[in-house]
Design a protein around this motif. Structure first.
Motif, PDB file in Angstrom:
ATOM      1  N   ALA A 141      -0.318  -1.404  14.093  1.00 15.85           N
ATOM      2  CA  ALA A 141       0.577  -0.760  13.074  1.00 15.85           C
ATOM      3  C   ALA A 141       0.999  -1.398  11.842  1.00 15.85           C
ATOM      4  CB  ALA A 141       1.907  -0.600  13.819  1.00 15.85           C
ATOM      5  N   LEU A 142       1.009  -2.722  11.601  1.00 12.79           N
ATOM      6  CA  LEU A 142       1.244  -3.503  10.747  1.00 12.79           C
ATOM      7  C   LEU A 142      -0.005  -3.465   9.568  1.00 12.79           C
ATOM      8  CD1 LEU A 142       3.067  -6.732  12.073  1.00 12.79           C
ATOM      9  CD2 LEU A 142       4.073  -4.867  10.517  1.00 12.79           C
ATOM     10  N   LEU A 143      -1.195  -3.424  10.086  1.00 17.25           N
ATOM     11  CA  LEU A 143      -2.325  -3.355   9.358  1.00 17.25           C
ATOM     12  C   LEU A 143      -2.518  -1.898   8.452  1.00 17.25           C
ATOM     13  CD1 LEU A 143      -4.968  -5.269  11.475  1.00 17.25           C
ATOM     14  CD2 LEU A 143      -3.930  -6.012   9.436  1.00 17.25           C
ATOM     15  N   ARG A 144      -2.029  -1.037   9.318  1.00 17.60           N
ATOM     16  CA  ARG A 144      -1.864   0.244   8.781  1.00 17.60           C
ATOM     17  C   ARG A 144      -0.937   0.374   7.734  1.00 17.60           C
ATOM     18  NH1 ARG A 144       1.005   4.407   8.122  1.00 17.60           N
ATOM     19  NH2 ARG A 144       0.334   6.586   8.066  1.00 17.60           N
ATOM     20  N   LEU A 145       0.268  -0.319   7.585  1.00 16.01           N
ATOM     21  CA  LEU A 145       0.946  -0.234   6.755  1.00 16.01           C
ATOM     22  C   LEU A 145       0.403  -1.168   5.364  1.00 16.01           C
ATOM     23  CD1 LEU A 145       3.636   0.173   5.447  1.00 16.01           C
ATOM     24  CD2 LEU A 145       4.606  -1.725   6.802  1.00 16.01           C
ATOM     25  N   ALA A 146      -0.322  -2.260   5.784  1.00 13.85           N
ATOM     26  CA  ALA A 146      -1.187  -3.084   4.878  1.00 13.85           C
ATOM     27  C   ALA A 146      -2.140  -2.080   3.853  1.00 13.85           C
ATOM     28  CB  ALA A 146      -1.618  -4.298   5.275  1.00 13.85           C
ATOM     29  N   LEU A 147      -2.709  -1.450   4.791  1.00 16.04           N
ATOM     30  CA  LEU A 147      -3.742  -0.286   4.326  1.00 16.04           C
ATOM     31  C   LEU A 147      -2.968   0.433   3.194  1.00 16.04           C
ATOM     32  CD1 LEU A 147      -6.515   1.274   3.879  1.00 16.04           C
ATOM     33  CD2 LEU A 147      -5.762   2.452   5.932  1.00 16.04           C
ATOM     34  N   GLN A 148      -1.862   1.084   3.528  1.00 15.90           N
ATOM     35  CA  GLN A 148      -1.109   1.916   2.679  1.00 15.90           C
ATOM     36  C   GLN A 148      -0.792   1.237   1.350  1.00 15.90           C
ATOM     37  OE1 GLN A 148       2.048   3.901   5.103  1.00 15.90           O
ATOM     38  NE2 GLN A 148       2.859   4.945   3.325  1.00 15.90           N
ATOM     39  N   LYS A 149      -0.409   0.021   1.654  1.00 13.80           N
ATOM     40  CA  LYS A 149       0.045  -0.845   0.288  1.00 13.80           C
ATOM     41  C   LYS A 149      -1.045  -1.081  -0.395  1.00 13.80           C
ATOM     42  CE  LYS A 149       4.542  -2.520   1.901  1.00 13.80           C
ATOM     43  NZ  LYS A 149       5.060  -2.184   0.581  1.00 13.80           N
ATOM     44  N   LEU A 150      -2.287  -1.293   0.379  1.00 11.92           N
ATOM     45  CA  LEU A 150      -3.942  -1.664  -0.604  1.00 11.92           C
ATOM     46  C   LEU A 150      -3.943  -0.285  -1.483  1.00 11.92           C
ATOM     47  CD1 LEU A 150      -6.820  -3.283   0.851  1.00 11.92           C
ATOM     48  CD2 LEU A 150      -6.977  -1.291  -0.314  1.00 11.92           C
ATOM     49  N   LEU A 151      -3.960   0.667  -0.604  1.00 11.42           N
ATOM     50  CA  LEU A 151      -4.125   1.939  -1.603  1.00 11.42           C
ATOM     51  C   LEU A 151      -3.181   1.809  -2.772  1.00 11.42           C
ATOM     52  CD1 LEU A 151      -4.682   4.409   1.638  1.00 11.42           C
ATOM     53  CD2 LEU A 151      -6.323   3.496  -0.267  1.00 11.42           C
ATOM     54  N   GLU A 152      -1.821   1.691  -2.548  1.00 12.05           N
ATOM     55  CA  GLU A 152      -1.389   1.533  -3.790  1.00 12.05           C
ATOM     56  C   GLU A 152      -1.867   0.492  -4.718  1.00 12.05           C
ATOM     57  OE1 GLU A 152       3.228   0.972  -3.379  1.00 12.05           O
ATOM     58  OE2 GLU A 152       2.920   2.121  -1.244  1.00 12.05           O
ATOM     59  N   GLN A 153      -2.218  -0.494  -4.403  1.00 10.92           N
ATOM     60  CA  GLN A 153      -2.758  -1.311  -5.219  1.00 10.92           C
ATOM     61  C   GLN A 153      -3.863  -1.068  -6.046  1.00 10.92           C
ATOM     62  OE1 GLN A 153      -3.554  -5.459  -3.349  1.00 10.92           O
ATOM     63  NE2 GLN A 153      -4.507  -5.957  -5.250  1.00 10.92           N
ATOM     64  N   VAL A 154      -4.678  -0.146  -5.412  1.00  8.92           N
ATOM     65  CA  VAL A 154      -5.633   0.482  -6.226  1.00  8.92           C
ATOM     66  C   VAL A 154      -5.533   1.606  -6.853  1.00  8.92           C
ATOM     67  CG1 VAL A 154      -7.463  -0.673  -4.536  1.00  8.92           C
ATOM     68  CG2 VAL A 154      -6.880   1.846  -4.154  1.00  8.92           C
ATOM     69  N   GLY A 155      -4.156   1.958  -7.047  1.00  9.67           N
ATOM     70  CA  GLY A 155      -3.750   3.125  -7.978  1.00  9.67           C
ATOM     71  C   GLY A 155      -3.539   4.244  -7.176  1.00  9.67           C
ATOM     72  N   LYS A 156      -3.409   4.448  -6.057  1.00 16.30           N
ATOM     73  CA  LYS A 156      -3.202   5.734  -5.188  1.00 16.30           C
ATOM     74  C   LYS A 156      -1.639   5.766  -4.983  1.00 16.30           C
ATOM     75  CE  LYS A 156      -7.174   6.850  -6.012  1.00 16.30           C
ATOM     76  NZ  LYS A 156      -7.383   7.765  -6.887  1.00 16.30           N
ATOM     77  N   SER A 157      -1.193   6.759  -4.483  1.00 14.30           N
ATOM     78  CA  SER A 157       0.329   6.905  -4.435  1.00 14.30           C
ATOM     79  C   SER A 157       0.807   5.912  -3.246  1.00 14.30           C
ATOM     80  CB  SER A 157       0.651   8.701  -4.123  1.00 14.30           C
ATOM     81  OG  SER A 157       0.217   8.846  -2.831  1.00 14.30           O
ATOM     82  N   GLY A 158       0.081   5.919  -2.102  1.00 20.99           N
ATOM     83  CA  GLY A 158       0.392   5.148  -0.933  1.00 20.99           C
ATOM     84  C   GLY A 158       1.589   5.934   0.203  1.00 20.99           C
TER      85      GLY A 158
END
Length: 186
Positions: free
Chosen positions: A78-95
């Protein structure tokens, strides 16, 4: 001074359970806690460290997930899923919606292998939070593989593009860069 030290030592063992020890690492100077000849802090891990190009908040989530992996594979996932969400923000997506962010990346020409890695982490992460077809209760092995997948995604979406930009900026003279921009209409 020896009397105080001796008194402390004598009283210390009155309050500390048998088999409990504290040690200091001779390399880093940090302490370790031992119970019956096993290190209980810091928790041992064989996982690779998080990708250096990840934002600090993502690295913190990665490390937290690695610290609970053995005790809670579902929690780590579950924490890695949250990390993925934040990674998508880092690459310019909404997250805000991982599925929509992946859809947007695919529309921009994302490699199918990276899309599979993103969906793998998204789907398994969702199943960790919401009951689904994948049971992570006792499956440390699946959760462990997700750490490598997160690092793979970071390598492909963040590290490699940064390295290419750095190389381009370092090796292509600025006047040639200007000519290329003119050629491409950018």
């Amino acid at each position: 001074m020896k009397e105080i030290d001796g008194g402390f030592q004598k009283n210390f063992y009155n309050y500390v359970p048998k088999g409990f020890s504290v040690a200091t690492c001779s390399s880093c100077g940090d302490f370790t806690l031992w119970v019956n000849k096993e290190i209980v802090y810091p928790k041992k891990t064989t996982l690779p460290p998080p990708n250096e190009d990840l934002n600090e908040d993502i690295k913190v989530l990665y490390l937290e997930a690695s610290s609970i992996l053995v005790d809670s594979p579902k929690g780590a996932t579950a924490l890695l899923r949250l990390a993925l969400q934040k990674l998508l923000e880092q690459v310019g997506k909404s997250g805000k919606n991982i599925n929509n962010d992946i859809k947007s990346l695919v529309a921009e020409g994302l490699s199918p292998k990276i899309q599979q890695a993103l969906d793998l982490l998204r789907v398994i992460g969702n199943n960790a939070v919401h009951p689904g077809q994948i049971n992570l209760d006792d499956n440390t092995e699946i959760a462990q593989k997700l750490f490598g997948i997160l690092n793979f995604i970071a390598e492909e979406l963040i590290t490699k593009p940064r390295e290419l930009e750095d190389l381009y900026a370092d090796l292509i003279p600025s006047d040639t860069q200007d000519h290329i921009k003119q050629r491409d209409g950018t």
